[in-house]
Design a protein around this motif. Sequence first.
Motif, mmCIF file in Angstrom:
data_model
loop_
_atom_site.group_PDB
_atom_site.id
_atom_site.type_symbol
_atom_site.label_atom_id
_atom_site.label_comp_id
_atom_site.label_asym_id
_atom_site.label_seq_id
_atom_site.Cartn_x
_atom_site.Cartn_y
_atom_site.Cartn_z
ATOM 1 N N GLU A 1 3.265 8.867 0.937
ATOM 2 C CA GLU A 1 2.086 7.994 0.851
ATOM 3 C C GLU A 1 1.568 7.750 2.279
ATOM 4 O O GLU A 1 1.342 6.626 2.696
ATOM 5 C CB GLU A 1 2.459 6.673 0.171
ATOM 6 C CG GLU A 1 2.932 6.859 -1.266
ATOM 7 C CD GLU A 1 3.444 5.578 -1.908
ATOM 8 O OE1 GLU A 1 2.707 4.978 -2.711
ATOM 9 O OE2 GLU A 1 4.596 5.185 -1.598
ATOM 10 N N PHE A 2 1.376 8.842 3.009
ATOM 11 C CA PHE A 2 0.983 8.760 4.415
ATOM 12 C C PHE A 2 -0.375 8.119 4.618
ATOM 13 O O PHE A 2 -0.663 7.596 5.693
ATOM 14 C CB PHE A 2 0.989 10.142 5.075
ATOM 15 C CG PHE A 2 2.347 10.774 5.184
ATOM 16 C CD1 PHE A 2 3.441 10.053 5.629
ATOM 17 C CD2 PHE A 2 2.533 12.098 4.850
ATOM 18 C CE1 PHE A 2 4.700 10.627 5.748
ATOM 19 C CE2 PHE A 2 3.779 12.693 4.963
ATOM 20 C CZ PHE A 2 4.861 11.958 5.411
ATOM 21 N N GLU A 3 -1.235 8.147 3.590
ATOM 22 C CA GLU A 3 -2.573 7.574 3.735
ATOM 23 C C GLU A 3 -2.531 6.084 4.093
ATOM 24 O O GLU A 3 -3.496 5.537 4.622
ATOM 25 C CB GLU A 3 -3.424 7.801 2.475
ATOM 26 C CG GLU A 3 -2.917 7.130 1.217
ATOM 27 C CD GLU A 3 -1.818 7.905 0.473
ATOM 28 O OE1 GLU A 3 -1.362 7.400 -0.557
ATOM 29 O OE2 GLU A 3 -1.402 8.991 0.912
ATOM 30 N N ALA A 4 -1.406 5.427 3.837
ATOM 31 C CA ALA A 4 -1.263 4.013 4.207
ATOM 32 C C ALA A 4 -1.294 3.853 5.727
ATOM 33 O O ALA A 4 -1.682 2.796 6.233
ATOM 34 C CB ALA A 4 0.020 3.429 3.628
ATOM 35 N N GLY A 5 -0.884 4.885 6.456
ATOM 36 C CA GLY A 5 -1.010 4.890 7.902
ATOM 37 C C GLY A 5 0.011 4.077 8.691
ATOM 38 O O GLY A 5 -0.209 3.796 9.864
ATOM 39 N N GLY B 1 3.511 10.448 10.230
ATOM 40 C CA GLY B 1 2.895 11.483 9.415
ATOM 41 C C GLY B 1 3.861 12.536 8.905
ATOM 42 O O GLY B 1 3.466 13.431 8.157
ATOM 43 N N ASP C 1 0.805 -1.221 0.000
ATOM 44 C CA ASP C 1 0.000 0.000 0.000
ATOM 45 C C ASP C 1 0.844 1.280 0.000
ATOM 46 O O ASP C 1 0.319 2.375 0.189
ATOM 47 C CB ASP C 1 -1.013 -0.011 1.150
ATOM 48 C CG ASP C 1 -0.377 -0.126 2.531
ATOM 49 O OD1 ASP C 1 0.870 -0.203 2.626
ATOM 50 O OD2 ASP C 1 -1.134 -0.157 3.523
ATOM 51 N N THR C 2 2.144 1.119 -0.233
ATOM 52 C CA THR C 2 3.045 2.256 -0.470
ATOM 53 C C THR C 2 3.803 1.965 -1.776
ATOM 54 O O THR C 2 5.023 1.822 -1.781
ATOM 55 C CB THR C 2 4.024 2.457 0.711
ATOM 56 O OG1 THR C 2 4.750 1.247 0.928
ATOM 57 C CG2 THR C 2 3.289 2.852 1.980
#
Length: 190
Positions: free
Chosen positions: A93-97, A136, A41-42
Amino acid sequence: MKKLLALVLLFTVFSCAKEATYQVGQIKTPQGELLVWLYDDTPKHKEAFLELAEEGYFDDYTFNRVIDNFVAQGGCPDTPEGFAYSVHLLEPEFEAGHKHVYGAFGAGRDGNPGKLSAACQFYIVQNKNGLSRLDGDYMIYGQVIKGMDLVDEMVKVPTDSIDQPLTPITMEVNVVEMTKNQLKALGVEL
């Protein structure tokens, strides 16, 4: 007889089928081997690392910054001008968390306002409690699945005033193929 022949043929086809494999980052150091699971997911960060590893890019560099209870950092060294002229900058790609937990594998960056990552530099979180203050702000795109004991040794070597090891910690970075069962044995959930 036809059913038996069909069953034999079917068994032969499936028994000869190659087991699926997954790409894993391998970092060989004088201390031993590290294996890094790279997150799907990145994708930009994963692809950039795999590409640079396959090109042998990292092999000319070392772990240039090691700080006990913080990180072991390798790849292209820090420079006064930062990464302003790097061709290896990536959008975060911070949305991957993904979080800065012990063994997290991340991309270095300078103080740029867009928080662009430098794919040519990576770090491994060595703090057993993690480094949540970096979540983040710095990009995590993998996890060390083998060799954290070696990282724990690395961060204890004598260093100079900029945390560079006095004896260089060289590295050879590769991409290896591993099966689902091999990864499962190392704790990777697929």
